[in-house]
Every structure is written in C-alpha cells, then in structure tokens.
Motif scaffolding. Structure first.
Motif, PDB file in Angstrom:
ATOM      1  N   ARG A 179       0.829  -1.204   0.000  1.00 26.01           N
ATOM      2  CA  ARG A 179       0.000   0.000   0.000  1.00 26.01           C
ATOM      3  C   ARG A 179       0.862   1.252   0.000  1.00 26.01           C
ATOM      4  NH1 ARG A 179      -5.806   0.332   2.243  1.00 26.01           N
ATOM      5  NH2 ARG A 179      -5.808  -1.071   0.472  1.00 26.01           N
ATOM      6  N   VAL A 180       1.805   1.293   0.961  1.00 30.90           N
ATOM      7  CA  VAL A 180       2.642   2.485   1.110  1.00 30.90           C
ATOM      8  C   VAL A 180       3.488   2.703  -0.144  1.00 30.90           C
ATOM      9  CG1 VAL A 180       4.556   3.499   2.390  1.00 30.90           C
ATOM     10  CG2 VAL A 180       2.708   2.316   3.603  1.00 30.90           C
ATOM     11  N   PHE A 181       4.141   1.630  -0.586  1.00 30.70           N
ATOM     12  CA  PHE A 181       5.052   1.771  -1.719  1.00 30.70           C
ATOM     13  C   PHE A 181       4.309   1.950  -3.029  1.00 30.70           C
ATOM     14  CE2 PHE A 181       8.141   0.428   1.264  1.00 30.70           C
ATOM     15  CZ  PHE A 181       9.361   0.826   0.773  1.00 30.70           C
ATOM     16  N   LYS A 187       3.552   7.407  -8.252  1.00 31.00           N
ATOM     17  CA  LYS A 187       3.747   8.856  -8.391  1.00 31.00           C
ATOM     18  C   LYS A 187       5.154   9.164  -8.915  1.00 31.00           C
ATOM     19  CE  LYS A 187       3.474  13.320  -6.583  1.00 31.00           C
ATOM     20  NZ  LYS A 187       4.801  13.557  -7.068  1.00 31.00           N
ATOM     21  N   ARG A 188       6.145   8.541  -8.284  1.00 34.60           N
ATOM     22  CA  ARG A 188       7.526   8.841  -8.688  1.00 34.60           C
ATOM     23  C   ARG A 188       7.811   8.365 -10.097  1.00 34.60           C
ATOM     24  NH1 ARG A 188      11.112   8.009  -3.172  1.00 34.60           N
ATOM     25  NH2 ARG A 188       9.740   9.282  -1.875  1.00 34.60           N
ATOM     26  N   PHE A 189       7.186   7.252 -10.435  1.00 34.65           N
ATOM     27  CA  PHE A 189       7.379   6.727 -11.787  1.00 34.65           C
ATOM     28  C   PHE A 189       6.784   7.704 -12.812  1.00 34.65           C
ATOM     29  CE2 PHE A 189       6.092   3.900 -15.330  1.00 34.65           C
ATOM     30  CZ  PHE A 189       7.357   3.442 -15.666  1.00 34.65           C
ATOM     31  N   ARG A 228      20.472  21.094 -17.418  1.00 29.94           N
ATOM     32  CA  ARG A 228      19.605  21.235 -16.241  1.00 29.94           C
ATOM     33  C   ARG A 228      18.458  20.236 -16.289  1.00 29.94           C
ATOM     34  NH1 ARG A 228      20.296  26.684 -17.170  1.00 29.94           N
ATOM     35  NH2 ARG A 228      18.242  26.894 -18.125  1.00 29.94           N
ATOM     36  N   MET A 229      17.882  20.079 -17.492  1.00 30.95           N
ATOM     37  CA  MET A 229      16.751  19.164 -17.610  1.00 30.95           C
ATOM     38  C   MET A 229      17.183  17.730 -17.353  1.00 30.95           C
ATOM     39  SD  MET A 229      14.716  20.739 -20.820  1.00 30.95           S
ATOM     40  CE  MET A 229      13.177  19.909 -20.545  1.00 30.95           C
ATOM     41  N   THR A 230      18.370  17.366 -17.877  1.00 27.08           N
ATOM     42  CA  THR A 230      18.876  16.010 -17.657  1.00 27.08           C
ATOM     43  C   THR A 230      19.146  15.795 -16.178  1.00 27.08           C
ATOM     44  OG1 THR A 230      19.966  16.267 -19.766  1.00 27.08           O
ATOM     45  CG2 THR A 230      20.518  14.328 -18.523  1.00 27.08           C
ATOM     46  N   ARG A 231      19.694  16.853 -15.521  1.00 25.67           N
ATOM     47  CA  ARG A 231      19.964  16.787 -14.093  1.00 25.67           C
ATOM     48  C   ARG A 231      18.661  16.473 -13.344  1.00 25.67           C
ATOM     49  NH1 ARG A 231      22.990  14.670 -10.927  1.00 25.67           N
ATOM     50  NH2 ARG A 231      24.885  15.155 -12.036  1.00 25.67           N
ATOM     51  N   GLU A 232      17.632  17.214 -13.704  1.00 31.32           N
ATOM     52  CA  GLU A 232      16.329  17.027 -13.061  1.00 31.32           C
ATOM     53  C   GLU A 232      15.837  15.599 -13.281  1.00 31.32           C
ATOM     54  OE1 GLU A 232      14.472  18.920 -11.148  1.00 31.32           O
ATOM     55  OE2 GLU A 232      12.722  17.587 -11.126  1.00 31.32           O
ATOM     56  N   TYR A 233      16.013  15.122 -14.500  1.00 33.31           N
ATOM     57  CA  TYR A 233      15.598  13.762 -14.837  1.00 33.31           C
ATOM     58  C   TYR A 233      16.355  12.753 -13.968  1.00 33.31           C
ATOM     59  CZ  TYR A 233      14.917   9.551 -17.648  1.00 33.31           C
ATOM     60  OH  TYR A 233      14.620   8.281 -18.063  1.00 33.31           O
ATOM     61  N   MET A 240      13.238   7.826  -7.415  1.00 33.21           N
ATOM     62  CA  MET A 240      12.550   6.561  -7.673  1.00 33.21           C
ATOM     63  C   MET A 240      13.446   5.397  -7.216  1.00 33.21           C
ATOM     64  SD  MET A 240      10.010   4.990  -9.337  1.00 33.21           S
ATOM     65  CE  MET A 240       9.762   3.328  -9.922  1.00 33.21           C
ATOM     66  N   ALA A 241      14.730   5.499  -7.522  1.00 35.16           N
ATOM     67  CA  ALA A 241      15.664   4.422  -7.194  1.00 35.16           C
ATOM     68  C   ALA A 241      15.718   4.190  -5.688  1.00 35.16           C
ATOM     69  CB  ALA A 241      17.060   4.756  -7.726  1.00 35.16           C
ATOM     70  N   LYS A 242      15.552   5.288  -4.920  1.00 29.62           N
ATOM     71  CA  LYS A 242      15.571   5.141  -3.468  1.00 29.62           C
ATOM     72  C   LYS A 242      14.472   4.181  -3.016  1.00 29.62           C
ATOM     73  CE  LYS A 242      17.653   9.519  -2.195  1.00 29.62           C
ATOM     74  NZ  LYS A 242      17.357  10.940  -2.012  1.00 29.62           N
TER      75      LYS A 242
END
Lengths: 587, 601
Positions: A179-181, A187-189, A228-233, A240-242
C-alpha cells in the motif's frame, strides 16, 4: 484493472488451449509440491541411517528415483503448459494486431490526418506487448504463486499449526508495504516519465530548430538548459531508485525473517522432542517455496498495472468508428456512366475556421473533361476528394450518375474512380505491384506496360536493372519525384475506371515530359469523365470546362478561350506563366 | 498522414550486433572511472550479499548436526541470532549497494546524454541534413536509456549471479570435496544446455526482431498511405498481407517459446538430478563411514538448488547485453564523427562591428556536382539595406547559409570585415548577426522565452521593447498571459503573421550589427500584413540588412537590389534603375511576382 476484462473476448476463441494450459499448470504445481517433501523425507532417512549406522540402499535409491521421476513428470507438464499458455498469448497478440489493422483500414482519411503515426505504432507494439505479458507471464505467475503458496501452506499446517502460523507473521507487513510503496512508486514513476517526455520534446525541438539555435549562437545556452533538464531527470530517477532499492531488499528480508522464525521454532520443537527431524526438514524445504510469491509479487503488479494501462489505449483505438461507411440500403454501382454533379456542395475541415469549399454548383457531363485551377488553399483538392467520398460528404450534395454518393456502397463508388492524388504515395513493393495496386497487385502483363507507357514511365523502367520487378523504397530503387508521380498516374490509368481524377500530378515533371504525358493521357481522358487539377495552363487549356476556384468558391467558369477573353484571374495566371517560361529560357 | 514525413530509416535501429565487444566494453567502462570507489564498494558488497544469501542454507545444516541432534538449544538460538543479523546486514548492504549502483548508472547516463547532446550541437547543418530528427532523438533518448539499464542493473546482476555460483562452489568444497566434485558433475551438462539454449534463443531473437521490423514497417506504411489504400479498395488484400507477416512473426515466437519451454524444465531436471545424486551417493558411500553428516547433506541439497537461478538468469542477460552493445555502438558513432565546421587557424574573434560583407566568386553545392551558386560576388556595406530577388531555386536562401557559415563554400570566399568567415570563432561571428528564417520556428515555451531564447542577459524590458518595435506588443498584450503565454512548435494559438512578428522581435532583441531576413512566403491577413510591412520598414531603416525579398514594399525600401538567376548575380541596382532595363530579368520578375501587390507603409 477493469480494462483487462476486454481480454476475455480475445481469449474465447482459444479458451480450450488456455484452460488446458492452466490445467497442466495446476498438475505441474501439484507435482512440484511433492518435491520438497521427498527431499525432506530423504534427508531425514539419511539422518536416521547416520544415527543407526545402517545404510538402506533401496530406500535411498527409491527417494532418488522418485525425485528424478517427479521432476521428469514436472518438466513434461511444465513444457506442455508453457507451449499452451505462452504460445497462445502470442497467437492472441497476433489476433489483436490483426484486428487493430483491420480497424484502422476501416477508418476515414480524416482520422489519419489527426492521429500521429508514432502513437498508432506505439499502440500496436509497446502497448500490445504489455498486454501480451499479462496473458503469458501474468496468468502463469499469478496461478503459480497462488498454488505454491496455498499448497505449501496446507502441507505445513498439517505438519505443525503453531509454527506455521507464527512463521507467517512477518508476511502481515506485506500488504502495508504494497500500500505504502504502491502509491509512491506510481507517483515517482509518473514524475520520471513526465520529465523524460519533456527531455525528449526539448531534444526534438532543438534538432528541428537547429538553424534558429545556430543563427542566434545559442548552442551553449541550449546545452546548459538541456543539462539542467537532464539533471532534473536524473534526480527524479534517483528519487525513484531510493524506493526501488528499498523495496526489493525489504521483501527479501521479510522472507528471510520468515525463514529464521520457521527455523528457530521448528528447531526448538525438534530439540524438545516435540517434532521429528523429518518435520524439521519439511520446514527447511517447504518454506522457500512458500516465500516465492513474495519475490514475484512486485514484478507481477508491474505487469498487471502496465498491462491494464496499455489495454485501455488499445481499446480506445478499437472503439474508433469509421465516419464514412455504407448506408444501410445502399446501391451497388456496376459500371457508372460517369456524370458528376455538385449541388450546393460545402465542406469544412474539423477545427478549420472557414469552409474549404463553399456552395459549389457544378455539372460534369459523362465523358467530358473538367479542369480546376486556383491558388493554394482554394479548395481544389477538396472538390476532387469528395467524388470518391474520401471526405465526410453530407447527403444531397454530390451525385454520380444522378445517385447521391452517400447512397452508393463506398467500395463500388471508389471502383468507379481512378485517382492520382497530390501527394504521391507508393508502397515498398515492386514497380509492377505498385502499378497494379488497384488489381490487388496482380494485373496482366501487357496492361501494366501499357499503363506505364501512358505516363512515359516505361523508358525509365527499362533503365532499371530489374525492370518492373525492382522493389521501391529502403531496400530497393529510389525513384525521383517525377518518376513517382508517373507511377501514380499509371496506377490510376490501368484501372479503366469511368472517372479519372488527376490532382496536380505533374508538378515534379519537367515541361517537356509533361507535354508528352498530356498528349498520351488525352487519349485516355477522351473515353472517361476526367477532372484535372493543375497550376499550369498548358495542362488545362484543352478541357471542355474550366473552373477557377478562389477561397472555396467558383470565381470564373468557362473554356480556355472565353476565360482569356474575360481577362480575369485565369488570364492573369496565363500571362504570369508565359513570363515564367520566358525567365526559364533565359540563360 | 499530412505533415508527417515518411521516415525510411524508422526501423534502421533494429539491426543487432554482438553481445560482447571488448572494444566497446572498454570504452563504456571508461565512464565508470570517476565512480570507481562506488563501483568497487558495490562489487565488494555484492560479494558479501552473495555470501550472506547462501549462508542460511549452510547454517541450517550445521544447526541440525550440531544442535538439534545434540539437543543444544543455546546453539540453535545463537544461529538464529546470526541468521537475523545476516538478514539485516544483507538488507542494509543490498539497499546501499543498489542505491549506489543506481546513482552511478544515473550519473553515467547524465554524462553520456549531455556529452552526446553537446556534441550534436557542435555539428554542422550537413550533419542534420544527413540525420533525421527521429534518428537523433532515438540516440539521445532510447539508446542512452538502454545504457543506463546496462550500468545500473545489468552489470550488478551479472556480478551477483557469478558470485552466487562461486559462493555455492566454495561452500560445497568446504563441506566435502568428494561429494562437491560429484555434484558439480552437473555443471558441464548445465552449461552445454544453456549454450544450446543461448544459441537457439539468439537466432530466434534475431528472427523475431527482423519479422517484427517487417510487421511494423508494413503497419507504418499502411497508416501513412491509408488514403491510397482506400481509394484503390485495397483494404482486404492488405489485411491479408499484414495477416501473413503477422503469422510469420507469431510462428517465430512460437519457436522461441519452444526453446524456453524446453530449457527451463531441463535445467530444473539437472538441478534435481544433482539433489538425487547428493542423497543417493551421500547416503550410500559417505554416511556409513561418517564422512558426511546428515545436516551437511541437507545443506548440499539446498545449496545445489541455488545454481539453477543464476545460470538461467545469465542466459537471459544475453539479450540485454546485445541491446546495450548495439546502443553504445550507435552512440559512439555519433560521438566519433567530428564537427566539420570549425574555425580555421589563425582564429580571430569578431570583436568590432560588422563594416562590410563581401562575397568573392563564391561557388557552392549541397550535392556534389549540382552547383547552386556559380560564382557570386557582391558587397554589403555598413548601414546599407540590400534586397536579393529571384525566382524560386535561384539560390537566394543559400546566401544566408554561407554568411552565417552554416555550410562552407566550395570555392571563393565570404569575407566579413575583410577576413574570411572560416577564421572567425563561430559564436563571435553569429552573435553579431540576427537571422529571421523563412520557416518560422517557435519553441514550446512562453512568448518571452521565444524572443530571448536562452539569452538571460536580455531583460524583460528589452523583450518588451523589441516586441513594441516590431508591432508585436499589442497582440502579445492581448494574450491571456501576455509575455508568459505558452506557445508551441506547431500550435494554433497564434496566427502565421503573429508568429512572423515574434521572430522579428527575436531578431531585434539580440541587437545585431547585421540583420539577415529571409521573408516568409505564406500569406497573412491584411491587418497583420500591414503590421509586418511597417516593422520591416523600421528594421531595414535602422541597420545593415540583407533581405531575401518577396514583398514589393521591401524591395522598394532597399538601397540596393541584387537580382539572382540560376545561381548567378545577373543585375544590380535600385528599383527604378532596374525597371528601366526593357529586357531585364528584374522587370519580368517584377511583373511576375510583385505587380498587383499593394505598397503600404
């Protein structure tokens, strides 16, 4: 998830294969459930022999034999099960793809002007693949996990209720974790996907607008921005990886804890003499099987979730209805005489502010030639495209042989028309197949060559090493723009249809060739009702009737001579072309 | 499908190469160098994880022999404690290991993607002529993503699989070398089996890729040409053909399924045979002489069953490796193509204002052998406005390309302030000019972002001034968010004329020494046309300008008109001078293109 119910329809023709597959899967699981038991009993038997110092050869061989025999049987069952379920999933994939194609082929041209090719292909490939995964792995893993878990659980409950239930304690956290994950991962995906598509859009616009970038010397700024955009990505990906890095070790740890609990409790019970060593080994060998669903659950959720999302996209496409279709009681034209009439014909493209053609009244007698001239966007192509009903024509506006075209079967109507469209589209097949396109690619030899002669394509084909059998496109010959147009002319002429439409089909041909083609085509046109759209006066001057379109209306109408005499738009066009020719001849 | 170019190389990327290429691999690993500490630590962590992963299976056996048989509860609890600690340590190690590999993968991806993008930015227009946007997008997008997968997942998986196999072997030999050796007799058949599987799976994989490419190509072609299909009533026949291609693909998949369906059960069989060997051989020959204890035997069975998963996984890693290699090869191919337009020594920066542009006998061709410019010479002096006129195909737009040095001349010279453009630092040269291209191009973003592009030094006030100067201010003010209103590349919120005005504003905002303007030919409504003409008048009056003209008002304002015809300069002069030549080209052009246009402003 509800979207996946659509699959029932696609599964039903293959239901026996699928049900048999599931049956074999269940048999397979039943056999598999035996294996840890044999291992447990075998090991316990060895332990007994060790203690007693007597080796019972027959018992050992029996256990070994049963083990190998069970696995052989299981292998066979698993083979059959995969051949049935996974193969059927591929068959259903094919069925859905065929249906997509058939559906697309039934949709009107207006659908294709709005849709993006890339998007349609994505649905037929990526999305279909996700749906297929549900049918293959999705079905198999769901049933497999369920069977192993419940089967293993029942067996262990027979061994010891208390130990078994206590062992399951860590698993209680599992729903909480999901549920939590689940929500967070979703969302993160989505965040990651959104940034990826922004990145893609930026790259696409940068490449498409590279001249602007370069002329304003903006490369460095563009690189910085992309950076900058790649950095954000990257940041979002790591975000997400976390979660992902936490989720999988967490699931394994829960399984690990369950193993420790079962080990400790069953071991303690064995030491206290409350449990035989045989039962102890039952836990040793069955618990890993029981934990298997834990490991696959994450993966399975992914397959089912993305499968559902993809199914929705495919269903959207399958639900598209053709906007041009046969009327319920339509008539079939055998061979039309070819008289065409427009009565107050108006047409407005979707999202366009003004109508493309506006209240056109025009009669084209059978066997006569109509020429249409006028500036770009004046409605010439719209007028022509209405005749074979490539547009959503309203009833009562366009007539062929006196029949309202909306009352004629679409196929039989289009059979009456040989059409050379403005944008020449050829298929990557042989030249012969392209010319004989309207005959389903199989026209008699002489007629292909005759048609090629009309458009003066035959000389060019003779220069090509494989002649009419040369393939066009990527892996074949590349025709020039003019040669392509001439192939398209042959493709229309060969049909011997009573109506011939030539939409600006000589724009890429030089003046000399144009004249020759016009001379030859005149012969063909004489026997049919012909509509010729052109920018060149030379191509239209011999027509029985010429209309000049301007902003969707008929501005002038008459023959070459009367229009010249009138001194209007047509006369201006003619004078400009003379000048153009003079300029052209200047050296 | 209107406006959608038919890309013939849409499926070019389907070709597959080797799964392991030492040269490519070495080059890929270079990207890991800055992260070597993290990589080394991760690999070390993996070794521990593999060891801990296999540990319980050994402890269970030991516990049976030493504690359960001996009724030692304390020992059992000790082992339980060790196992809990091991689970926790494994959790921590695995978490940090996975996170750090993900970070490494992401950073490598970041470096590669930005490197690739910067490299592409330096390439000349010829490169962009050769490489369609779609192809470049795939490089920057999907190919880099594949490599990300390679760095953050694949490498770790392969290592983990190998370590587990290794850990199992170590445990087995530590327990009983003789039984271990006999058990490991399963390895050769297992490897032969996976070799057989890999060989066939690879072939099938290639075939399915090929068939899939065909299915997709046919699908795409039919979508693009559906109009023609329907005109000629070919739906039925094409469905049939598609069905056939689709069937071939399905058959190929079915064959693939066969190999999977054979491989997995056989692998399982081999594993279980090894279990049987352990029990039978161990029971018959080792238990009697007490060479092995029953718990050890259990550990043997548990550990050998751990072989199966890694060997199976390694076989399926193969396809991923193959894609990674193919992607890296394509990415490196672009990185390896050197920019062909770079300053030639001695390099100078254009620091002073542009005084003079000079074309000296310039010859140029886009395609070798097809000359577009055949010896062009002319000059533009500071403060002059020069109009270039000529029929389509006369080579007018090419002049713009050469002044900006988008392309290099075949022969002759283009001089700015007396120095060949080849010797200028490109940035310094181009930032002194502003170009308004014939194809109006707007980026997705706001109105003001489109005016200042990425140049943050242009203030909001300057953006407004520029818009005011070219008559764009009024309509921008009327947009919902004025200067922050969103525009898109092909969006319909702005009219064609308004888009042109924004491009003018862009040129003005950059305060160039030289304005180069390729007038758009598309017609706009009368009101906007009036605004455009007025803006053009102001632009040309205020600075040196070279305009490729389509408007009568524009040529009438020019100080000098250059008439181009078939790649040559044929006439030069003012509007009045040129009109006086009775048989002149300009006179004809004038009648052809400009007569009837209203002069305004």
């Amino acid at each position: 998830m509800r979207e996946l119910l659509t699959l029932r329809r696609f599964c039903s023709p293959h239901k026996w294969r699928i049900l048999c597959g599931i049956f074999f899967l269940i048999l397979n699981n039943l056999t598999e459930l035996v294996t840890p038991g044999i291992l447990a009993y075998g090991t316990a038997a060895v332990a007994l022999m060790y203690e007693e110092g007597v080796v019972d050869r027959d018992t050992l061989l029996a256990y070994g034999g049963i083990l190998v025999g069970a696995t052989l049987l299981r292998g066979l069952l698993s083979f059959i099960q995969r051949m049935l379920i996974v193969r059927t999933s591929r068959t259903i994939e094919r069925d859905i793809r065929n249906e997509l194609f058939t559906r697309l082929a039934s949709l009107s041209p207006s659908f294709f002007t709005q849709a993006h090719t890339g998007d349609l292909i994505a649905r037929a490939t990526n999305d279909l693949n996700a749906v297929r995964a549900v049918l293959g792995m999705g079905i198999m893993y769901t049933i497999d996990s369920f069977n192993k878990f419940t089967g293993g659980l029942i067996i262990l409950l027979f061994v010891d209720v208390k130990v078994t239930l206590l062992m399951l304690l860590p698993l209680l956290i599992a729903p909480v974790i999901t549920r939590v994950f689940g929500g967070k991962i979703h969302k993160r995906f989505t965040d990651v996907q959104e940034q990826f598509s922004e990145l893609n859009t930026r790259a696409q616009e940068n490449f498409a607008g590279i001249r602007v970038i370069k002329s304003f010397a903006q490369e460095t700024n563009e690189i910085d921005r992309f950076d900058r955009m790649t950095r954000e990505y990257v940041d979002r990906n790591i975000h997400m990886a976390k979660l992902r890095s936490l989720l999988f070790p967490l699931v394994s740890s829960i399984a690990g804890l369950a193993i420790v609990i079962s080990f400790t409790l069953s071991g303690t019970a064995a030491i206290r003499g409350l449990m035989t060593s045989q039962d102890f080994f039952m836990y040793v060998f069955y618990v890993p099987m029981l934990m298997w669903p834990m490991y696959v659950s994450g993966f399975l959720t992914l397959v089912l979730q993305s499968g559902a999302a993809s199914m929705r996209r495919i269903n959207q496409l399958l639900a598209e209805e053709p906007t041009i279709a046969d009327a319920p009681d339509c008539i079939e034209l055998e061979r039309a005489g070819g008289a065409i009439e427009f009565r107050d014909f108006s047409f407005r493209y979707e999202e366009a502010a003004a109508p493309a053609v506006d209240r056109i009244n025009l009669k084209i007698p059978a066997g006569s030639t109509l020429a249409i001239v006028g500036p770009t966007g004046s409605g010439k192509t719209t007028l022509a495209a209405a005749i074979p009903r490539l547009l959503e024509v309203e009833p009562g506006q366009v007539f062929v042989d006196g029949h309202d075209i909306t009352t004629i079967g679409v196929r039989s109507l289009r059979r009456q028309v040989g059409y050379v469209p403005q944008d020449t589209f050829l298929f990557s097949e042989t030249i012969r197949e392209n010319i004989a396109f309207g005959f389903n690619g199989e026209a008699p030899e002489p007629s292909v060559e005759a048609a090629a002669q009309v458009s003066r394509l035959s000389n060019d084909v003779d220069q090509i090493s494989r002649g009419y059998d040369a393939r066009l496109g990527e892996r074949g010959v590349n025709l020039s723009g003019g040669q392509k147009q001439r192939t398209a002319i042959s493709r229309a002429v060969i049909l011997d249809a009573p109506i011939l439409i030539l939409d600006d089909c000589l724009s890429a041909v030089d003046t000399h060739t144009e004249e020759e083609i016009l001379k030859r085509i005149a012969h063909v046109m004489a026997q049919r009702t012909s509509i010729i759209i052109s920018h060149r006066i030379s191509a239209v001057k011999n027509a029985d009737q010429i209309v000049v379109l301007s902003e969707g209306r008929i501005a002038e109408q008459g023959t070459h001579d009367t229009l010249l005499a009138a001194g209007g738009i047509y006369a201006t066009i003619q004078r400009k072309q003379q000048l153009e020719e003079e300029l052209e001849t200047l050296t | 499908m209107k406006g959608q170019p038919r890309s013939d190389d849409f499926f070019e990327d389907e070709a597959m190469g080797k799964a392991f290429d030492a040269r490519l691999m070495r080059r890929l690993l270079v990207y890991l160098r800055p992260h070597r500490t993290a990589v080394v630590l991760s690999v070390v962590a993996l070794v521990f994880v593999a060891a801990l992963h296999t540990l319980p299976n050994r402890l269970i056996g030991l516990a049976f022999d030493d504690f359960i048989q001996e009724k030692n509860l304390g020992g059992l609890k000790l082992y339980a404690g060790i196992m809990i600690v091991s689970v926790l340590v494994q959790f921590v190690l695995d978490y940090f290991r996975s996170l750090s590999m993900q970070r490494v993968g992401q950073n490598v991806m970041y470096v590669m993607r930005t490197q690739l993008f910067s490299h592409v930015q330096r390439m000349s227009l010829r490169f962009f002529d050769r490489n369609p946007v779609g192809r470049l997008m795939t490089r920057v997008g999907n190919d880099i993503e594949t490599l990300n997968e390679f760095f953050s997942g694949l490498i770790a998986n392969v290592c983990m699989d190998i370590f587990i196999i290794f850990a199992v072997i170590v445990w087995l030999f530590a327990m009983n070398a003789r039984l271990a050796a006999i058990t490991l007799a399963i390895l050769p058949p297992a490897f032969i089996l996976s070799f057989w599987f890999r060989k066939n799976a690879r072939r099938c994989y290639r075939n399915t890729r090929m068939r899939l490419a065909r299915v997709n190509a046919y699908f795409q072609e039919n979508i693009s040409g559906m109009r023609v299909v329907q005109i000629f009533n070919r739906q039925g026949k094409n469905q049939e053909k598609f069905g056939k291609l689709n069937d071939e693909l399905k058959d190929e998949w079915h064959e693939m399924v066969f190999y999977y369906a054979t491989f997995f059960p056989l692998m399982e069989l081999i594993t279980q045979i090894s279990s049987a060997i352990v029990i039978v051989y161990g029971g018959l020959y080792l238990v009697g002489p007490k060479e092995i204890q029953p718990g050890e035997l259990a550990s043997f069975v548990l550990l050998t069953s751990m072989f199966f998963q890694p060997i199976r996984d390694l076989s399926s890693c193969y396809n991923s490796m193959q894609s990674a290699m193919a992607s890296s090869e394509r990415v490196f191919k672009i990185l390896d193509s050197p920019p062909d337009i770079v300053p030639v020594e001695p390099v100078s920066r254009l620091e002073t204002a542009i005084e003079r542009i000079e074309f000296c006998d310039v010859h140029f061709s886009y395609i070798p052998g097809e000359e577009v410019l055949k010896g062009i010479s002319f000059t533009v002096e500071r403060g002059q406005s020069v109009a270039v006129v000529g029929a389509t195909g006369a080579g007018k737009s090419t002049l713009v390309n050469l002044i900006c040095r988008f392309y290099d001349v075949d022969s002759g010279r283009v001089l700015v302030n007396g120095i060949d453009v080849k010797h200028y630092d490109l940035q310094s040269l181009r930032s002194r000019m502003a170009v308004v291209l014939q194809d109006v191009f707007l980026f997705s973003g706001t109105v003001s972002e489109n005016i200042r592009l990425g140049q943050d030094t242009i203030s909001d006030e300057q953006v407004r001034d520029a818009a005011r100067f070219v008559n764009a201010h009024r309509f921008v003010e009327n947009l919902p968010d004025t200067y922050n209103a969103k525009v898109t590349e092909r969006g319909t919120s702005l009219s064609t004329g308004q888009r042109q005005l924004l491009c003018f504003a862009r040129a003005v905002a950059f305060r160039p020494d030289l304005l180069i303007l390729d007038e758009a030919t598309s017609s706009v409504d009368t009101e906007t046309e009036h605004l455009i003409q007025e803006a053009l008048g102001k632009l040309m009056a205020n600075q040196t300008s070279l305009v490729i003209a389509h408007r009568l008002s524009t040529i009438q304002r020019a100080d000098k008109i250059i008439v181009m015809h078939k790649g040559e300069v044929r006439e030069t002069g003012t509007h009045q001078q040129l009109l006086r030549r009775p048989e002149g080209i300009y006179r004809k052009l004038y009648e052809l293109q400009y007569q009837g246009q209203q002069t305004a402003g």
